[in-house]
Each structure stands twice: as structure tokens, then as C-alpha cells.
Design a protein around this motif. Structure first.
Motif, PDB file in Angstrom:
ATOM      1  N   PRO A  38     -45.511 -30.116  -8.482  1.00  0.00           N
ATOM      2  CA  PRO A  38     -45.848 -29.711  -9.849  1.00  0.00           C
ATOM      3  C   PRO A  38     -45.335 -28.304 -10.158  1.00  0.00           C
ATOM      4  O   PRO A  38     -45.283 -27.438  -9.281  1.00  0.00           O
ATOM      5  N   VAL A  39     -44.974 -28.076 -11.395  1.00  0.00           N
ATOM      6  CA  VAL A  39     -44.390 -26.804 -11.828  1.00  0.00           C
ATOM      7  C   VAL A  39     -45.310 -25.631 -11.481  1.00  0.00           C
ATOM      8  O   VAL A  39     -44.840 -24.588 -11.016  1.00  0.00           O
ATOM      9  N   ASP A  40     -46.611 -25.782 -11.684  1.00  0.00           N
ATOM     10  CA  ASP A  40     -47.544 -24.694 -11.385  1.00  0.00           C
ATOM     11  C   ASP A  40     -47.538 -24.350  -9.903  1.00  0.00           C
ATOM     12  O   ASP A  40     -47.641 -23.180  -9.531  1.00  0.00           O
ATOM     13  N   THR A  41     -47.416 -25.355  -9.051  1.00  0.00           N
ATOM     14  CA  THR A  41     -47.362 -25.120  -7.611  1.00  0.00           C
ATOM     15  C   THR A  41     -46.091 -24.374  -7.249  1.00  0.00           C
ATOM     16  O   THR A  41     -46.125 -23.424  -6.457  1.00  0.00           O
ATOM     17  N   VAL A  42     -44.970 -24.777  -7.832  1.00  0.00           N
ATOM     18  CA  VAL A  42     -43.702 -24.085  -7.566  1.00  0.00           C
ATOM     19  C   VAL A  42     -43.794 -22.636  -8.027  1.00  0.00           C
ATOM     20  O   VAL A  42     -43.334 -21.721  -7.334  1.00  0.00           O
ATOM     21  N   ALA A  49     -43.370 -15.904  -2.539  1.00  0.00           N
ATOM     22  CA  ALA A  49     -42.113 -15.471  -1.920  1.00  0.00           C
ATOM     23  C   ALA A  49     -41.726 -14.081  -2.409  1.00  0.00           C
ATOM     24  O   ALA A  49     -41.297 -13.228  -1.621  1.00  0.00           O
ATOM     25  N   VAL A  50     -41.876 -13.837  -3.712  1.00  0.00           N
ATOM     26  CA  VAL A  50     -41.585 -12.512  -4.268  1.00  0.00           C
ATOM     27  C   VAL A  50     -42.491 -11.484  -3.604  1.00  0.00           C
ATOM     28  O   VAL A  50     -42.036 -10.425  -3.155  1.00  0.00           O
ATOM     29  N   CYS A  86     -36.801 -29.878   1.238  1.00  0.00           N
ATOM     30  CA  CYS A  86     -36.176 -28.946   0.287  1.00  0.00           C
ATOM     31  C   CYS A  86     -37.141 -27.860  -0.190  1.00  0.00           C
ATOM     32  O   CYS A  86     -36.839 -27.134  -1.129  1.00  0.00           O
ATOM     33  N   LEU A  87     -38.280 -27.725   0.462  1.00  0.00           N
ATOM     34  CA  LEU A  87     -39.214 -26.664   0.096  1.00  0.00           C
ATOM     35  C   LEU A  87     -38.631 -25.290   0.430  1.00  0.00           C
ATOM     36  O   LEU A  87     -38.986 -24.295  -0.205  1.00  0.00           O
ATOM     37  N   TRP A  88     -37.729 -25.228   1.405  1.00  0.00           N
ATOM     38  CA  TRP A  88     -37.076 -23.973   1.771  1.00  0.00           C
ATOM     39  C   TRP A  88     -36.271 -23.403   0.605  1.00  0.00           C
ATOM     40  O   TRP A  88     -35.880 -22.253   0.620  1.00  0.00           O
ATOM     41  N   ASP A  89     -36.048 -24.225  -0.423  1.00  0.00           N
ATOM     42  CA  ASP A  89     -35.257 -23.775  -1.559  1.00  0.00           C
ATOM     43  C   ASP A  89     -36.103 -23.122  -2.646  1.00  0.00           C
ATOM     44  O   ASP A  89     -35.560 -22.570  -3.598  1.00  0.00           O
ATOM     45  N   ILE A  90     -37.411 -23.167  -2.522  1.00  0.00           N
ATOM     46  CA  ILE A  90     -38.263 -22.511  -3.524  1.00  0.00           C
ATOM     47  C   ILE A  90     -38.042 -20.998  -3.507  1.00  0.00           C
ATOM     48  O   ILE A  90     -37.922 -20.398  -4.575  1.00  0.00           O
ATOM     49  N   PRO A  91     -37.948 -20.364  -2.341  1.00  0.00           N
ATOM     50  CA  PRO A  91     -37.619 -18.925  -2.366  1.00  0.00           C
ATOM     51  C   PRO A  91     -36.129 -18.759  -2.662  1.00  0.00           C
ATOM     52  O   PRO A  91     -35.293 -18.651  -1.767  1.00  0.00           O
ATOM     53  N   GLY A 116     -37.832 -14.554 -10.636  1.00  0.00           N
ATOM     54  CA  GLY A 116     -38.527 -15.807 -10.408  1.00  0.00           C
ATOM     55  C   GLY A 116     -38.950 -16.511 -11.676  1.00  0.00           C
ATOM     56  O   GLY A 116     -39.791 -17.402 -11.645  1.00  0.00           O
ATOM     57  N   GLU A 117     -38.354 -16.148 -12.801  1.00  0.00           N
ATOM     58  CA  GLU A 117     -38.703 -16.750 -14.082  1.00  0.00           C
ATOM     59  C   GLU A 117     -37.916 -18.028 -14.360  1.00  0.00           C
ATOM     60  O   GLU A 117     -38.321 -18.837 -15.193  1.00  0.00           O
TER      61      GLU A 117
END
Length: 146
Positions: A38-42, A49-50, A86-91, A116-117
Motif C-alpha cells: 500500500p502507498v502509505d506503507t511505502v 530510509a531517509v 523488490c523491497l530493496w528498491d524502496i530506499p 522521497g516525494e
């Protein structure tokens, strides 16, 4: 030659490892969803990460990136490589090409990614180019329409 990490590198590795462990807690959820989280989780994971200093690791600190050296980026990526789905791609690591735009282009396209916007994407779709954008042969011609 001394190959031990500096204290700063050891701290970076610990922060990257902690963030990777956080991502791993979402692996089952990601698998079950069969698609993006979900977008909120991302957004929450992006903010984490920031906060950990492992976001936009390939961008200069003066632009808001982590400002890491190539060796420091490898230290972070080694930890991210332990994560699946592909969670490694969130940061996110913004496309390096965005750094070469004008100041106005960086402000419009790169800085929101570093903050991160938004995410950017780089795709090579020209036949024969593969993953080498230098192999592209298409050109663009400015017209009255843009």
C-alpha cells in the motif's frame, strides 16, 4: 593495507542492516499482495530510509542525498541485497542522469525524488539498445508544439 571499516562505515553498515531488517518484516505481506505494498506503507518505509541516511545514497549531500562514496554505497547495497520481493528498491537511488540537468530541471525532477516525494524511472525501449542507453539512435526534434 587495513581493510577494516572506519567507525563511520561500521555505523553506516549497522544503519543499513537495521533498515534491511525492517524491510524484511514486509516480505510476507508483499508476497501475499502479489504486487506493490500500500502507498502509505511505502511512504512510511521511505521516511524510515531517509531517517536512517540510506535513501538517495548516490546523490550529493548538498542536494539532500546521503552523499556517500562508492565504497559506502557498496556497504549499503550489500545489506539491501539481503531483502527480497523488490523491497530493496524502496530506499530509492535516483537516476544519475538527473544530476546533469540544469538547476531548474534538478529542482523540478531530481530534488523531489531525493526528498522521497516521488520516484523516477529510466527505461530504454529502443530496439537494440538493451540496458545501454548509449546505444540508442533515436533523436528528438523540437517543433512548434514542444
Amino acid at each position: 593495507m587495513d581493510f577494516r571499516y572506519t567507525p563511520e562505515q561500521a555505523d553506516l553498515k549497522a544503519r543499513a542492516a537495521a533498515y534491511a531488517r525492517l524491510l524484511m518484516t514486509y516480505e510476507d505481506r508483499s508476497e501475499e499482495a502479489g504486487g506493490p505494498l500500500p502507498v502509505d506503507t511505502v511512504r512510511e518505509l521511505t521516511r524510515a530510509a531517509v531517517d536512517a541516511g540510506v535513501y538517495a545514497i548516490n546523490m550529493p549531500a548538498e542536494w539532500g542525498g546521503a552523499g556517500l562514496s562508492l565504497l559506502d554505497q557498496v556497504i549499503v547495497e550489500e545489506e539491501f541485497g539481503k531483502v527480497t520481493n523488490c523491497l530493496w528498491d524502496i530506499p530509492w537511488r535516483p537516476a544519475n542522469v538527473l544530476a546533469y540537468g540544469t538547476e531548474a530541471q534538478r529542482a523540478k525532477y531530481l530534488l523531489p525524488v531525493i526528498r522521497g516525494e516521488r520516484f523516477d524511472a529510466f527505461a530504454v525501449t529502443e530496439p537494440g539498445a538493451g540496458s545501454d542507453p548509449g546505444s540508442g539512435t533515436s533523436t528528438a526534434t523540437r517543433t512548434d508544439g514542444g
